[in-house]
Write a protein that holds these residues in place. Structure first.
Motif, PDB file in Angstrom:
ATOM      1  N   ALA A 190      28.260  15.748   0.244  1.00  0.00           N
ATOM      2  CA  ALA A 190      29.471  15.248  -0.407  1.00  0.00           C
ATOM      3  C   ALA A 190      29.219  13.890  -1.056  1.00  0.00           C
ATOM      4  O   ALA A 190      29.671  13.624  -2.175  1.00  0.00           O
ATOM      5  CB  ALA A 190      30.611  15.157   0.602  1.00  0.00           C
ATOM      6  N   LEU A 191      28.500  13.031  -0.365  1.00  0.00           N
ATOM      7  CA  LEU A 191      28.185  11.708  -0.933  1.00  0.00           C
ATOM      8  C   LEU A 191      27.277  11.835  -2.159  1.00  0.00           C
ATOM      9  O   LEU A 191      27.446  11.100  -3.143  1.00  0.00           O
ATOM     10  CB  LEU A 191      27.534  10.817   0.116  1.00  0.00           C
ATOM     11  CG  LEU A 191      28.459  10.314   1.216  1.00  0.00           C
ATOM     12  CD1 LEU A 191      27.661   9.540   2.272  1.00  0.00           C
ATOM     13  CD2 LEU A 191      29.552   9.435   0.646  1.00  0.00           C
ATOM     14  N   ALA A 192      26.320  12.742  -2.122  1.00  0.00           N
ATOM     15  CA  ALA A 192      25.430  12.947  -3.269  1.00  0.00           C
ATOM     16  C   ALA A 192      26.210  13.457  -4.477  1.00  0.00           C
ATOM     17  O   ALA A 192      25.992  13.008  -5.609  1.00  0.00           O
ATOM     18  CB  ALA A 192      24.318  13.924  -2.909  1.00  0.00           C
ATOM     19  N   LEU A 193      27.135  14.391  -4.248  1.00  0.00           N
ATOM     20  CA  LEU A 193      27.960  14.913  -5.329  1.00  0.00           C
ATOM     21  C   LEU A 193      28.831  13.817  -5.934  1.00  0.00           C
ATOM     22  O   LEU A 193      28.921  13.684  -7.159  1.00  0.00           O
ATOM     23  CB  LEU A 193      28.834  16.058  -4.819  1.00  0.00           C
ATOM     24  CG  LEU A 193      29.760  16.719  -5.825  1.00  0.00           C
ATOM     25  CD1 LEU A 193      28.946  17.380  -6.923  1.00  0.00           C
ATOM     26  CD2 LEU A 193      30.646  17.738  -5.131  1.00  0.00           C
ATOM     27  N   HIS A 194      29.427  13.011  -5.094  1.00  0.00           N
ATOM     28  CA  HIS A 194      30.264  11.908  -5.576  1.00  0.00           C
ATOM     29  C   HIS A 194      29.435  10.904  -6.373  1.00  0.00           C
ATOM     30  O   HIS A 194      29.863  10.405  -7.414  1.00  0.00           O
ATOM     31  CB  HIS A 194      30.948  11.215  -4.394  1.00  0.00           C
ATOM     32  CG  HIS A 194      31.799  10.067  -4.775  1.00  0.00           C
ATOM     33  ND1 HIS A 194      32.976  10.212  -5.475  1.00  0.00           N
ATOM     34  CD2 HIS A 194      31.643   8.740  -4.588  1.00  0.00           C
ATOM     35  CE1 HIS A 194      33.508   9.025  -5.684  1.00  0.00           C
ATOM     36  NE2 HIS A 194      32.720   8.115  -5.153  1.00  0.00           N
ATOM     37  N   SER A 195      28.237  10.611  -5.902  1.00  0.00           N
ATOM     38  CA  SER A 195      27.356   9.678  -6.598  1.00  0.00           C
ATOM     39  C   SER A 195      26.968  10.202  -7.973  1.00  0.00           C
ATOM     40  O   SER A 195      26.965   9.450  -8.958  1.00  0.00           O
ATOM     41  CB  SER A 195      26.109   9.441  -5.765  1.00  0.00           C
ATOM     42  OG  SER A 195      25.175   8.667  -6.473  1.00  0.00           O
ATOM     43  N   ARG A 196      26.676  11.494  -8.071  1.00  0.00           N
ATOM     44  CA  ARG A 196      26.290  12.093  -9.347  1.00  0.00           C
ATOM     45  C   ARG A 196      27.446  12.011 -10.349  1.00  0.00           C
ATOM     46  O   ARG A 196      27.257  11.705 -11.512  1.00  0.00           O
ATOM     47  CB  ARG A 196      25.865  13.545  -9.134  1.00  0.00           C
ATOM     48  CG  ARG A 196      25.208  14.138 -10.350  1.00  0.00           C
ATOM     49  CD  ARG A 196      24.667  15.545 -10.101  1.00  0.00           C
ATOM     50  NE  ARG A 196      24.014  15.676  -8.812  1.00  0.00           N
ATOM     51  CZ  ARG A 196      24.224  16.701  -7.990  1.00  0.00           C
ATOM     52  NH1 ARG A 196      25.051  17.661  -8.300  1.00  0.00           N
ATOM     53  NH2 ARG A 196      23.584  16.759  -6.839  1.00  0.00           N
ATOM     54  N   ARG A 197      28.654  12.288  -9.900  1.00  0.00           N
ATOM     55  CA  ARG A 197      29.823  12.201 -10.780  1.00  0.00           C
ATOM     56  C   ARG A 197      30.055  10.776 -11.250  1.00  0.00           C
ATOM     57  O   ARG A 197      30.384  10.537 -12.403  1.00  0.00           O
ATOM     58  CB  ARG A 197      31.071  12.699 -10.056  1.00  0.00           C
ATOM     59  CG  ARG A 197      31.129  14.179  -9.901  1.00  0.00           C
ATOM     60  CD  ARG A 197      32.418  14.587  -9.241  1.00  0.00           C
ATOM     61  NE  ARG A 197      32.428  15.995  -8.930  1.00  0.00           N
ATOM     62  CZ  ARG A 197      33.232  16.554  -8.067  1.00  0.00           C
ATOM     63  NH1 ARG A 197      34.109  15.808  -7.408  1.00  0.00           N
ATOM     64  NH2 ARG A 197      33.176  17.841  -7.844  1.00  0.00           N
ATOM     65  N   THR A 198      29.904   9.819 -10.340  1.00  0.00           N
ATOM     66  CA  THR A 198      30.126   8.416 -10.683  1.00  0.00           C
ATOM     67  C   THR A 198      29.120   7.936 -11.720  1.00  0.00           C
ATOM     68  O   THR A 198      29.471   7.188 -12.634  1.00  0.00           O
ATOM     69  CB  THR A 198      30.036   7.535  -9.421  1.00  0.00           C
ATOM     70  OG1 THR A 198      30.987   8.016  -8.473  1.00  0.00           O
ATOM     71  CG2 THR A 198      30.342   6.094  -9.728  1.00  0.00           C
ATOM     72  N   MET A 199      27.886   8.363 -11.619  1.00  0.00           N
ATOM     73  CA  MET A 199      26.868   7.936 -12.577  1.00  0.00           C
ATOM     74  C   MET A 199      27.022   8.623 -13.926  1.00  0.00           C
ATOM     75  O   MET A 199      26.655   8.074 -14.952  1.00  0.00           O
ATOM     76  CB  MET A 199      25.466   8.193 -12.018  1.00  0.00           C
ATOM     77  CG  MET A 199      25.098   7.245 -10.905  1.00  0.00           C
ATOM     78  SD  MET A 199      23.377   7.320 -10.413  1.00  0.00           S
ATOM     79  CE  MET A 199      23.236   8.974  -9.785  1.00  0.00           C
ATOM     80  N   ALA A 200      27.582   9.815 -13.970  1.00  0.00           N
ATOM     81  CA  ALA A 200      27.752  10.546 -15.225  1.00  0.00           C
ATOM     82  C   ALA A 200      28.888   9.964 -16.056  1.00  0.00           C
ATOM     83  O   ALA A 200      28.826   9.975 -17.280  1.00  0.00           O
ATOM     84  CB  ALA A 200      28.008  12.014 -14.934  1.00  0.00           C
ATOM     85  N   ASN A 201      29.930   9.454 -15.432  1.00  0.00           N
ATOM     86  CA  ASN A 201      31.084   8.931 -16.166  1.00  0.00           C
ATOM     87  C   ASN A 201      30.754   7.746 -17.067  1.00  0.00           C
ATOM     88  O   ASN A 201      31.167   7.739 -18.218  1.00  0.00           O
ATOM     89  CB  ASN A 201      32.217   8.592 -15.201  1.00  0.00           C
ATOM     90  CG  ASN A 201      32.876   9.840 -14.627  1.00  0.00           C
ATOM     91  OD1 ASN A 201      32.789  10.917 -15.210  1.00  0.00           O
ATOM     92  ND2 ASN A 201      33.511   9.694 -13.481  1.00  0.00           N
ATOM     93  N   PRO A 202      30.038   6.713 -16.625  1.00  0.00           N
ATOM     94  CA  PRO A 202      29.700   5.612 -17.537  1.00  0.00           C
ATOM     95  C   PRO A 202      28.827   6.047 -18.716  1.00  0.00           C
ATOM     96  O   PRO A 202      28.978   5.545 -19.820  1.00  0.00           O
ATOM     97  CB  PRO A 202      28.959   4.600 -16.658  1.00  0.00           C
ATOM     98  CG  PRO A 202      29.426   4.888 -15.284  1.00  0.00           C
ATOM     99  CD  PRO A 202      29.679   6.367 -15.244  1.00  0.00           C
ATOM    100  N   ALA A 203      27.933   6.987 -18.484  1.00  0.00           N
ATOM    101  CA  ALA A 203      27.069   7.451 -19.575  1.00  0.00           C
ATOM    102  C   ALA A 203      27.907   8.156 -20.634  1.00  0.00           C
ATOM    103  O   ALA A 203      27.718   7.946 -21.828  1.00  0.00           O
ATOM    104  CB  ALA A 203      25.994   8.391 -19.028  1.00  0.00           C
ATOM    105  N   LYS A 204      28.848   8.990 -20.213  1.00  0.00           N
ATOM    106  CA  LYS A 204      29.728   9.687 -21.162  1.00  0.00           C
ATOM    107  C   LYS A 204      30.611   8.697 -21.895  1.00  0.00           C
ATOM    108  O   LYS A 204      30.808   8.813 -23.102  1.00  0.00           O
ATOM    109  CB  LYS A 204      30.588  10.707 -20.422  1.00  0.00           C
ATOM    110  CG  LYS A 204      31.636  11.353 -21.284  1.00  0.00           C
ATOM    111  CD  LYS A 204      31.541  12.847 -21.217  1.00  0.00           C
ATOM    112  CE  LYS A 204      32.638  13.540 -21.978  1.00  0.00           C
ATOM    113  NZ  LYS A 204      32.621  13.315 -23.393  1.00  0.00           N
ATOM    114  N   ALA A 205      31.131   7.698 -21.188  1.00  0.00           N
ATOM    115  CA  ALA A 205      31.974   6.686 -21.820  1.00  0.00           C
ATOM    116  C   ALA A 205      31.184   5.898 -22.863  1.00  0.00           C
ATOM    117  O   ALA A 205      31.703   5.592 -23.939  1.00  0.00           O
ATOM    118  CB  ALA A 205      32.554   5.736 -20.766  1.00  0.00           C
ATOM    119  N   ALA A 206      29.937   5.597 -22.576  1.00  0.00           N
ATOM    120  CA  ALA A 206      29.101   4.871 -23.534  1.00  0.00           C
ATOM    121  C   ALA A 206      28.853   5.711 -24.782  1.00  0.00           C
ATOM    122  O   ALA A 206      28.898   5.197 -25.907  1.00  0.00           O
ATOM    123  CB  ALA A 206      27.778   4.480 -22.881  1.00  0.00           C
TER     124      ALA A 206
END
Length: 87
Positions: free
Chosen positions: A15-31
């Protein structure tokens, strides 16, 4: 008991790994989205600068409308968050 504890840790880690992956993907998409917006605004600035040199007001209005539509600016939202009534 050991198996149950191991399974609990495994599920928690997943669960923590999944949450971490989502968190890192959001800034890249926003950029990427911001970069696209900056490029679109730059193209619109260049187009309107060229159109402003035209003397005929009717032709200038038609060209501005065509440029906005071609560059996708007719789908922009107004600052209040409401969609543009003309787009």
């Amino acid at each position: 008991m050991t198996t149950l504890t191991g399974a609990l840790f495994t599920v928690g880690g997943g669960a923590l790994a999944l949450h971490s992956r989502r968190t890192m993907a959001n800034p890249a998409k926003a950029a990427e989205d911001n970069q696209e917006k900056i490029e679109a605004e730059h193209r619109l600035d260049k187009a309107t600068t060229l159109i402003d040199r035209i003397e005929d007001p009717a032709a200038k209005d038609r060209l501005n409308a065509a440029a906005l539509k071609a560059l996708g600016a007719d789908r922009l939202e107004l600052p209040g968050g409401t969609p543009d009534p003309e787009g």
